[in-house]
Scaffold this motif. Structure first.
Motif, mmCIF file in Angstrom:
data_model
loop_
_atom_site.group_PDB
_atom_site.id
_atom_site.type_symbol
_atom_site.label_atom_id
_atom_site.label_comp_id
_atom_site.label_asym_id
_atom_site.label_seq_id
_atom_site.Cartn_x
_atom_site.Cartn_y
_atom_site.Cartn_z
ATOM 1 N N PRO A 97 12.109 7.267 40.035
ATOM 2 C CA PRO A 97 13.569 7.338 39.978
ATOM 3 C C PRO A 97 14.145 8.277 38.922
ATOM 4 O O PRO A 97 15.320 8.177 38.587
ATOM 5 N N GLY A 98 13.341 9.190 38.382
ATOM 6 C CA GLY A 98 13.849 10.132 37.386
ATOM 7 C C GLY A 98 13.612 9.718 35.949
ATOM 8 O O GLY A 98 14.411 10.025 35.066
ATOM 9 N N ILE A 99 12.500 9.055 35.681
ATOM 10 C CA ILE A 99 12.173 8.613 34.321
ATOM 11 C C ILE A 99 11.486 9.748 33.573
ATOM 12 O O ILE A 99 10.513 10.331 34.063
ATOM 13 N N ASP A 100 11.977 10.043 32.389
ATOM 14 C CA ASP A 100 11.346 11.050 31.534
ATOM 15 C C ASP A 100 9.938 10.574 31.189
ATOM 16 O O ASP A 100 9.761 9.409 30.803
ATOM 17 N N PRO A 101 8.924 11.421 31.319
ATOM 18 C CA PRO A 101 7.553 11.011 30.990
ATOM 19 C C PRO A 101 7.407 10.426 29.583
ATOM 20 O O PRO A 101 6.511 9.614 29.340
ATOM 21 N N LYS A 102 8.288 10.791 28.659
ATOM 22 C CA LYS A 102 8.248 10.227 27.306
ATOM 23 C C LYS A 102 8.594 8.745 27.300
ATOM 24 O O LYS A 102 8.302 8.042 26.342
ATOM 25 N N ASP A 103 9.221 8.271 28.374
ATOM 26 C CA ASP A 103 9.602 6.865 28.490
ATOM 27 C C ASP A 103 8.555 6.014 29.203
ATOM 28 O O ASP A 103 8.794 4.829 29.438
ATOM 29 N N VAL A 104 7.422 6.607 29.551
ATOM 30 C CA VAL A 104 6.394 5.890 30.315
ATOM 31 C C VAL A 104 5.217 5.567 29.400
ATOM 32 O O VAL A 104 4.545 6.463 28.888
ATOM 33 N N MET A 105 4.956 4.288 29.205
ATOM 34 C CA MET A 105 3.800 3.827 28.426
ATOM 35 C C MET A 105 2.902 3.021 29.351
ATOM 36 O O MET A 105 3.374 2.168 30.100
ATOM 37 N N ILE A 106 1.598 3.319 29.305
ATOM 38 C CA ILE A 106 0.639 2.659 30.194
ATOM 39 C C ILE A 106 -0.517 2.119 29.364
ATOM 40 O O ILE A 106 -1.053 2.816 28.505
ATOM 41 N N ILE A 107 -0.899 0.890 29.647
ATOM 42 C CA ILE A 107 -2.063 0.261 29.016
ATOM 43 C C ILE A 107 -2.975 -0.227 30.128
ATOM 44 O O ILE A 107 -2.551 -0.949 31.024
ATOM 45 N N VAL A 108 -4.244 0.193 30.077
ATOM 46 C CA VAL A 108 -5.241 -0.261 31.048
ATOM 47 C C VAL A 108 -6.241 -1.148 30.325
ATOM 48 O O VAL A 108 -6.812 -0.753 29.305
ATOM 49 N N SER A 109 -6.422 -2.353 30.841
ATOM 50 C CA SER A 109 -7.398 -3.300 30.298
ATOM 51 C C SER A 109 -8.407 -3.627 31.379
ATOM 52 O O SER A 109 -8.046 -3.797 32.547
ATOM 53 N N MET A 110 -9.658 -3.755 30.998
ATOM 54 C CA MET A 110 -10.710 -4.103 31.937
ATOM 55 C C MET A 110 -11.107 -5.564 31.717
ATOM 56 O O MET A 110 -11.222 -6.018 30.584
ATOM 57 N N THR A 111 -11.307 -6.273 32.824
ATOM 58 C CA THR A 111 -11.715 -7.665 32.797
ATOM 59 C C THR A 111 -12.977 -7.807 33.641
ATOM 60 O O THR A 111 -13.024 -7.265 34.749
ATOM 61 N N PRO A 112 -13.994 -8.513 33.153
ATOM 62 C CA PRO A 112 -15.200 -8.695 33.979
ATOM 63 C C PRO A 112 -14.861 -9.398 35.285
ATOM 64 O O PRO A 112 -13.861 -10.114 35.391
ATOM 65 N N PHE A 113 -15.679 -9.191 36.293
ATOM 66 C CA PHE A 113 -15.414 -9.749 37.617
ATOM 67 C C PHE A 113 -15.275 -11.268 37.602
ATOM 68 O O PHE A 113 -14.482 -11.823 38.348
ATOM 69 N N ASP A 114 -16.015 -11.943 36.720
ATOM 70 C CA ASP A 114 -15.889 -13.403 36.688
ATOM 71 C C ASP A 114 -14.599 -13.850 35.999
ATOM 72 O O ASP A 114 -14.319 -15.029 35.918
ATOM 73 N N GLY A 115 -13.801 -12.908 35.537
ATOM 74 C CA GLY A 115 -12.497 -13.208 34.971
ATOM 75 C C GLY A 115 -11.402 -13.264 36.025
ATOM 76 O O GLY A 115 -10.233 -13.405 35.690
#
Length: 132
Positions: A97-115
């Motif tokens: 929708p027109g968000i400045d890339p400076k306004d985008v924060m992403i966090i990726v977390s990994m969880t084991p399959f049994d989680g």
């Protein structure tokens, strides 16, 4: 099956929220090795005092269009794949929708399959399930 939580400030029209949701999912399909029908998202809209962020820390300046995207994934992804995903999300959200890339924060977390329990109270055995 990544689980995505998207947080943004209240007050955006539904079309804006849908564009964010769609853009994040499209980036997951295109750059994060997620099947098109594997879509699980929770979208949180917060009052200003409930979404606290530094407007200049490690990037910025950030505006009231700031969006926090937290991805919990089970299948490991390489650094290169994560970086491609980050870039694609920022690109797609800039388009709509027109968000400045400076306004985008992403966090990726990994969880084991049994989680994960996809249903029925049974722990996922995803690697073994694929082999069957």
């Amino acid at each position: 099956m990544p689980m995505v939580r998207i947080s943004l400030l209240k007050g955006k029209p539904q079309s804006y929220v849908k564009a964010v949701s769609d853009g994040v999912h499209r980036a997951m399909v295109e750059a994060f090795d997620v099947p098109p029908d594997d879509r699980f998202q929770v979208i949180h809209q917060h009052e200003p005092e409930e979404l606290v962020f530094d407007r200049n820390y490690m990037g910025g300046p950030r505006s009231d269009n700031y969006v926090l995207i937290c991805v919990t994934a089970g299948k490991p992804r390489s650094t290169a794949m994560k970086e491609a995903f980050y870039r694609r999300v920022a690109q797609l959200l800039a388009e709509s929708p027109g968000i400045d890339p400076k306004d985008v924060m992403i966090i990726v977390s990994m969880t084991p399959f049994d989680g994960w329990s996809f249903s029925g109270g049974v722990a996922s055995l995803f690697p073994q399930e694929l082999a069957q």
